[in-house]
Design an enzyme around this catalytic site. Sequence first.
Site, short mmCIF file in Angstrom:
data_model
loop_
_atom_site.label_atom_id
_atom_site.label_comp_id
_atom_site.label_asym_id
_atom_site.label_seq_id
_atom_site.Cartn_x
_atom_site.Cartn_y
_atom_site.Cartn_z
N ILE A 47 75.86 -14.14 -39.08
CA ILE A 47 76.88 -13.09 -39.17
C ILE A 47 76.27 -11.79 -39.66
CG2 ILE A 47 79.01 -12.41 -40.35
CD1 ILE A 47 79.32 -14.72 -38.37
N HIS A 49 77.64 -8.97 -41.58
CA HIS A 49 78.82 -8.64 -42.37
C HIS A 49 79.10 -7.14 -42.34
CE1 HIS A 49 79.39 -12.64 -44.14
NE2 HIS A 49 78.07 -12.71 -44.21
N CYS A 441 65.11 -33.15 -22.54
CA CYS A 441 64.01 -32.21 -22.29
C CYS A 441 62.81 -32.38 -23.21
CB CYS A 441 64.51 -30.77 -22.37
SG CYS A 441 65.12 -30.25 -23.99
#
Length: 486
Positions: A47, A49, A441
Site C-alpha cells: 500500500i 498510504h 512450473c
Amino acid sequence: MYDVIIIGAGVTGSAVARELSRYRLKTLVLEKEEDVCCGTSKANSAIIHAGFDATPGSLKARMNVEGSRMMEALSKELDFPYQRNGSLVLCFQEEDIPKLEVLKAKGEANNVEGLEIIKGDRIWEMEPNLSKEVKAMLYAPTGAIVCPFKLTIALAENASINGVEFAFDTQVDKIEKAENGYKITAGSKVYETRCLVNAAGVYADVFNNMVSSRKLSITPRKGEYILMDKRAGDFVSHTIFQLPTAMGKGVLITPTVHGNLLAGPTAEDVPEKDKINTTAAGLSKLSAQAELSAEQVPLRMAITSFAGLRATEKGGDFVLGEAEDAEGFFNAAGIESPGLSSAPAIGVYLAEQVAEKMKAEKKTEFRSERKDIPCVAQASPEEIRALIEEDPAYGNVICRCETVTEGEIRNAIRRPLGAKSLDGIKRRTRAGMGRCQSGFCAPKVVEILAKERNISPLELTKAGGKSRLLTGVLKDNGSDCERGEK
C-alpha cells in the site's frame, strides 16, 4: 575503504543506494540474504498510504506524504507497477464518527489532498460489497497500490547500473568505530567505510547500539495475510481500512496491482526477529476482522498466506539521520508502516545528508531510467510478436497461471543483480505466484536456472541459504544433470 556502506537491501536501503548513486561516492550495500527484498519489503500490504494517520510534525508524516507524491513519477522512471486507487477508512458506530473527523484533520495538517467524509448511499455506490453496518467513511483519493518486489528491485538495479556495489549472503556481525570511520566485520571479511547507513529493518537497533549511547529498541510486530485468487480481484476497487488502533491501521482488504485480492495484516508483537510463520489462530482472527468490513469476503478463494515483520521502535517514529554521538553513522531505523510509502523520500533525505557530510559532487552521467522485464501477460499481440521475433523463448510459456515465458525467466537471471533462486525468479516475473503456487512450473524454472547459472540443480535453493530444492538423485542421468544442462 568505501565512502559509504549501507546495511540492508530492502526498500529503504535500496532507495538510499539509488539516491547515493547520483553522487561521486564509492558505495557498497551489505545484505545478509541472497537477494534484495528478502525481509519486510517482501511481506507487506503493498500500500502507498495517503498520509492521514501519521502524527503531524513527525518524520513518519513528512516522509509518508513526500514519498507518496514521488511514487507515480518514480514508477514511470523505473518501470514498476503503480496504481492510484484511493483508500477508505470505515466507521461502524455513529459515536465514532468524530474519530473520522480527527483523522481527516490530521491528514489535512499533513497536507494530504482531497480528504472527504462520506455518508449514506454513496458508501455503497463506491463499494457495493461493504458491510451494511458502515455509518461513514473517510475517503483519501491519493491512496495507491504498488508492487513492493518490483519497486525494491527497480531501485536496487538502478543503483547497481550507476555504480553501487552489492554484497549478498553477507551478515554483519560487528561494527566498530575507527579513526576514519567504521570497521565492519561480516564473517571472515572486514570492510572499512567513512560513512555507514543503517537500514537493517528489525535489526537496526542492534547495529545502532554497537556504536551509539542513544540506544534504540525495536520490537518485531508480526502481521499475517491471506492472498486470494484473481477471480476475487474486483471484490473491492479501493483499499479498505478500519479505524486505526494503537496496534496500527488494522486489517485491510485491497486489490493488488496484479489483480488479486489481499486481506491483512494482523498485529502481534513477537520476541524473535525472524519469526514469520503463519498460525491457524492468526489467520482465523484475520478472517473474522476482514469480514467486519465487507459482506461475503471471498476467503475461500485463498491461494496462499504469509507473514511479515514490522520494525516498531519504542519512540513511535522513524529514526532518521546521523547519530549524535557517532559521527558518520546514519540511521534509517524503526521503518514500520508507512515505510514502503516513505522509501523514496527517505532515500533522498538520507542521501543528501551523507553527500553533504562527504562533500560529494553529483554525477553528470547518472542514468535515471530503467526498464523492467517485458511482461507477456500484459503485452499486446503486436508486442508479443516483436518479442518472439527477437527471442523465440518469449513464446515458450513456463508458468501457465501467470503466463510467464522462458524469455522472461532468462531475462530475470541475466539482469543486473539477477535472480539466483526460485523466489528470486518469482519476485521478478511472478512465475509461481498464481493459483497453483509453483506446482506446475517449478521443475521447468529449476531447469532454466541451473542451465543459465551453469550449476547442478542440486545446488539451487528456494530462497538462498539452506533452502535447497533437491536433496539427491533417484536415477543417474549422467554428467549433464550435474552441469545443469538438458
